[in-house]
Every structure is written in structure tokens, then in C-alpha cells.
Design an enzyme around this catalytic site. Structure first.
Site, PDB file in Angstrom:
ATOM      1  N   SER A 178      -2.938  -4.123  -6.037  1.00 29.06           N
ATOM      2  CA  SER A 178      -3.466  -2.912  -5.407  1.00 29.06           C
ATOM      3  C   SER A 178      -4.491  -2.239  -6.311  1.00 29.06           C
ATOM      4  CB  SER A 178      -2.324  -1.942  -5.129  1.00 29.06           C
ATOM      5  OG  SER A 178      -1.952  -1.301  -6.330  1.00 29.06           O
ATOM      6  N   LYS A 179      -5.011  -1.151  -5.779  1.00 30.07           N
ATOM      7  CA  LYS A 179      -6.037  -0.394  -6.510  1.00 30.07           C
ATOM      8  C   LYS A 179      -5.586  -0.018  -7.917  1.00 30.07           C
ATOM      9  CE  LYS A 179      -8.012   1.917  -2.575  1.00 30.07           C
ATOM     10  NZ  LYS A 179      -7.670   3.034  -1.745  1.00 30.07           N
TER      11      LYS A 179
END
Ligand code: GLU
Length: 477
Positions: free
Chosen positions: A255-256
Site C-alpha cells: 500500500s501507499k
């Protein structure tokens, strides 16, 4: 019905930044097309008017160029199936929908989203699989007319035959069979008249004669619906490869929050496109005698005929760093110079007007240790900024007087860096001074730190005059 030629596409939705998952999909489509002598297409899937921005598409085009993933058909080059932006292909989706209407394979659904949600919740509460209950499948004609007259919003759904199954070919899983009774009659349009991802993506794959579609595993259920559409049109289906989801080192979906998830992060930090692609091409797929491979070598060596279905693919930034270091040392010095210059000019503006040979020489000497291009800034700092050394810094050297005398002697008889160091070593031995202390002292003088590259490298990089000045300076502190 087989396809006549090999055609693959990368079909990003320009909703945000390019991340490693997208890039891996683009890369695999690209490598497969190139290995098999096929065509690689870029199609921008900008059908969601609220979430798509043209800047997003421009960024994707720029990122692909930066990565060196050239395409044969697409937004800039055009091609036989223009346009390559979905937002400009609405008439084609309308046409395809009309064909389905003519075949009576679709029907209007007037159920409101709130009503659908309520029924869904009820089904879940009753532990039934949540599926569209076909409330609108057999609406009387008069009822439909009345809904239309009152402008009740509606969508079009494909009517699935629950007695049928569809078979999809998948490069990793082989033949995959989906029972259509497990799926809802899915929407082809939204209530504002725009087309859904599933439908537009299918129409384009059909019209663009896509033979292989490599995409993320998250599209697996869409594949069943799209396969039903290929059957409805009696059109040849692509062979799919659903790439396993990328996970971080703890096994959670990337994820980010994970460093390097976005291409911009990696670019900014000074990762090379060669290293990023090399890394993404080999994770989760086979073992190679030499893991460092150029685009051409990847095209030759990747084995698409023997793909193993792996559950998860781990993204290990440490391995990527290792690969980046190898790539920094694989490209030519002039290439490295070009790529490091943006970082160096920002840190040391004088490099812009310096003889490139001097900077190249510095890079060549110290690049072995660079993990990213950015590391060139710290590694070359000693050259561009004279160290500020205080009297206190020198207190750590208990035998300062001896060291000063030795350096003064060695400088008086200086021939070259090798001879200078030999002379100092000899004197240190005579005075019983550990070599470590001697070298620490020299490094402090030359670069302001006790850790760093070999002393003769430092002296040679700085040149005779500058190193002598730095050594003399320290002796007076
Ligand atoms: N626009 C879709 C995505 O970005 C494309 C999926 C596909 O390759 O079919 O995920």
C-alpha cells in the site's frame, strides 16, 4: 476460436499515481508481446468521469516513456483501432449494447441503489450469497413504458444463463471454469448512461483483438463476467494471466504506506528504471543464473510457458536496492553522469559549469557504494565542501603531535599518494601508532569523517594541491 496474431495491452485507469502493481502488469504485457513478436498497446481506461483526469493519463504516458516501455499502438502513436482513450469510444460501446439488445441478451433494471442495497443486506443476513434477484427481468412492457415515461433511472444488465459455465484460459492456472449460476446479471451501464468498466474493457478487448490479457488478480471475478460477454458475441476470448497481488515483507497487500509503492517515490530517490523493471520482472517467477538482466535479456530469458501460480509475491525493497546498486555500476559512466547531475546540481550548483570529466572521474571512483543516484550527493560532498573541523574533533587523537610530525615529514617528500601512504605507514610502525588511528586522522583531514573511502582514492580525487592544503590545515588546529 484462436486469435490470428499476438496482441497485448496495458489498460490503466488514470485515477492516481502509477504504482508497482500497475508497472508490473505493464511490464509483463510488454515483455510477452516482445518475446512472441506481438504488438503492445496502451489503452487509457478513463470511463469513470468523476475519478479520471487527463493529467493522470499524461503522467502514465510519461512514466512509461521513462521506464522504456515503448508501445506500438496507443494515445500518441495512434494505430488501427483509434481512439485509444475509452472516453472517446462511447459510440462503440453503444453499438455493442445495441447488438445485445437485438439479441435480447440484456434487460433494463429500474431498481434503485438503495433498494438493491437493502436486498443485498437481507440476503447476507439470511446467509445467502448476495446476488441480483432479477426483479426487473420480466417486467411487463407497460410497466417499462411507464418507468421510462416518468424518467425513472435505469441500468442495463446482461442476462446470464445459470445453467451454463464459461471456460477461461489462464497462463498460470490453465483452464478455469466459472459456473454462471454463481454470478449476478451484472450491469453494463450506470444510471447516468455511462458504461461500466467490465463492459467497456470487454468491448475494447474484443474490438482491438486482444489475444492475451495480463492483469492483477483483483480482476479475476470480472473475468467470468467478461467471458460471458465474449460468449454472447461469439468472439475469440483472450488468454488471461492474473498476476498475484504484491505484498510487503510482512505479507500484507502493498500500500501507499510502503516505501517504493509509487513510482514517483522511487524516481525521486534515484532508482533506475532498468533496476525497477529488472526487479519486477524476476520477483515471483523462476530462478536465473544471473538475476541482473537488461530489457533485451529479460525478453529472451523470461519463460512464459512455464508460469507457476504463486499465491503472493513479496516486494522486498532491500533486494531492489541491491539491484539498483548493480545497475548503477552496469551503466556507462557518462550515462551515470547524466542521471546523477540533477541531484548534484541541486546540492552543488558549481557542478553545472564544471568539466564533466572531473565529475565523471569522481563518480567512477565512488559509484561502487551508491545504492541510489542520490547517494552521489553524500559520497561526493567531501570534494565540493571543505570539511569544517574543530579543535575538539581532534581531541579524539591522543597521539596528535606524533601524527602531525609524521604528516609533515611525508608531505615534505611527497611523490604520489601511494608513496605518501607508504611513508606514513612506515613511520606509524616505528612510533607504534595503530594504522586505524593514522587513517582516521587522515580521513578527518580530507573529508571530515573517520569513515569513508580509501585514503589514496580521496587524495587522488581531490588532487595534490587540495589534499595538501587540507592536510596542512588540520595540523594547525
Ligand atoms: N483499467 C483496469 C485497471 O487499471 C484494467 C484491467 C485490465 O487490464 O483489464 O485495473
Amino acid at each position: 476460436m484462436p486469435h490470428n496474431s499476438i496482441r497485448l495491452r496495458f489498460a490503466p485507469s488514470p485515477t492516481g499515481m502509477m504504482h508497482l502493481g500497475n508497472i508490473r502488469a505493464a511490464l509483463m504485457n510488454f515483455l510477452f508481446a516482445r518475446q512472441k513478436g506481438g504488438t503492445f498497446i496502451l489503452r487509457i481506461e478513463d470511463t469513470d468521469p468523476e475519478r479520471n483526469f487527463d493529467v493522470g493519463a499524461q503522467q502514465i504516458i510519461a512514466d512509461l516513456a521513462w521506464l522504456g516501455l515503448t508501445y506500438d499502438e496507443g494515445p500518441i502513436h495512434g494505430g488501427p483501432y483509434i481512439p485509444y482513450y475509452q472516453s472517446e469510444r462511447t459510440h462503440l460501446y453503444e453499438h455493442a449494447l445495441e447488438e445485445l439488445m437485438a439479441k435480447k441478451a440484456v434487460y433494463r433494471c429500474f431498481c434503485s441503489p438503495e433498494e438493491l442495497e437493502k436486498r443485498r443486506a437481507r440476503q447476507i443476513a439470511l446467509k445467502k450469497p448476495p446476488r441480483y434477484d432479477r426483479a426487473c427481468l420480466e417486467l411487463p412492457e407497460a410497466q417499462i413504458e411507464s418507468f421510462l415515461a416518468s424518467k425513472t433511472p435505469y441500468i442495463w444488465r446482461l442476462q446470464l444463463d445459470g445453467n451454463q459455465s464459461v471456460t477461461v484460459q489462464d497462463l498460470a492456472h490453465g483452464e478455469t471454469i466459472f459456473e454462471l449460476k454463481n454470478f449476478s446479471d451484472f450491469p453494463l451501464t450506470r444510471s447516468d448512461g455511462t458504461f461500466t468498466f467490465i463492459f467497456a474493457n470487454f468491448v475494447d478487448d474484443m474490438l482491438m483483438k486482444i489475444s492475451h490479457a495480463i492483469r492483477g488478480e483483483d480482476h479475476l471475478t470480472n473475468t467470468a463476467c467478461q467471458a460471458a460477454l465474449f460468449v454472447a458475441f461469439n468472439a475469440p476470448m483472450p488468454t488471461y494471466w492474473h498476476l498475484p497481488v504484491l505484498c510487503n515483507i510482512e505479507g500484507k497487500k502493498l500500500s501507499k504506506r510502503d516505501f517504493g509503492f509509487s513510482l514517483q517515490d522511487l524516481k525521486r530517490e534515484g532508482f533506475l528504471p532498468e533496476a525497477i523493471l529488472n526487479y519486477l520482472a524476476i520477483i515471483g517467477g523462476g530462478s536465473f543464473s544471473d538475476e541482473i538482466m537488461s530489457q533485451d535479456e529479460l525478453i529472451t530469458n523470461l519463460n512464459f510457458d512455464n508460469i507457476h501460480a504463486t499465491g503472493r509475491v513479496k516486494y522486498d525493497v532491500e533486494k531492489l536496492r541491491w539491484m539498483n546498486n548493480k545497475w548503477i555500476n552496469r551503466i556507462s559512466t557518462t550515462e551515470l553522469y547524466t542521471r546523477c547531475m540533477p541531484y548534484l546540481v541541486t546540492a552543488y550548483p558549481m557542478t553545472a559549469s564544471m568539466d564533466s570529466k572531473i565529475v565523471c572521474d569522481l563518480l567512477e571512483r565512488f559509484k561502487a557504494e551508491f545504492i541510489t543516484l542520490k547517494d552521489s550527493v553524500d559520497a561526493l560532498r567531501f570534494y565540493f565542501e571543505r570539511p569544517t573541523i574543530t579543535h575538539e574533533d581532534m581531541q579524539q587523537f591522543t597521539r596528535q603531535d606524533d601524527l602531525r610530525t609524521m604528516i609533515a615529514n611525508a608531505l615534505a617528500n611527497y611523490e604520489d599518494s601511494e608513496q605518501f601512504i607508504q611513508s606514513l605507514k612506515q613511520q606509524a610502525k616505528e612510533r607504534n601508532i595503530p594504522i586505524k588511528e593514522l587513517f582516521g586522522y587522515l580521513r578527518i583531514a580530507l573529508m571530515g569523517s573517520t569513515q569513508g573511502p580509501a585514503i589514496n582514492e580521496l587524495i587522488n580525487a581531490l588532487g595534490r594541491t587540495e589534499s595538501h592544503e587540507r592536510l596542512t590545515h588540520i595540523m594547525h588546529l
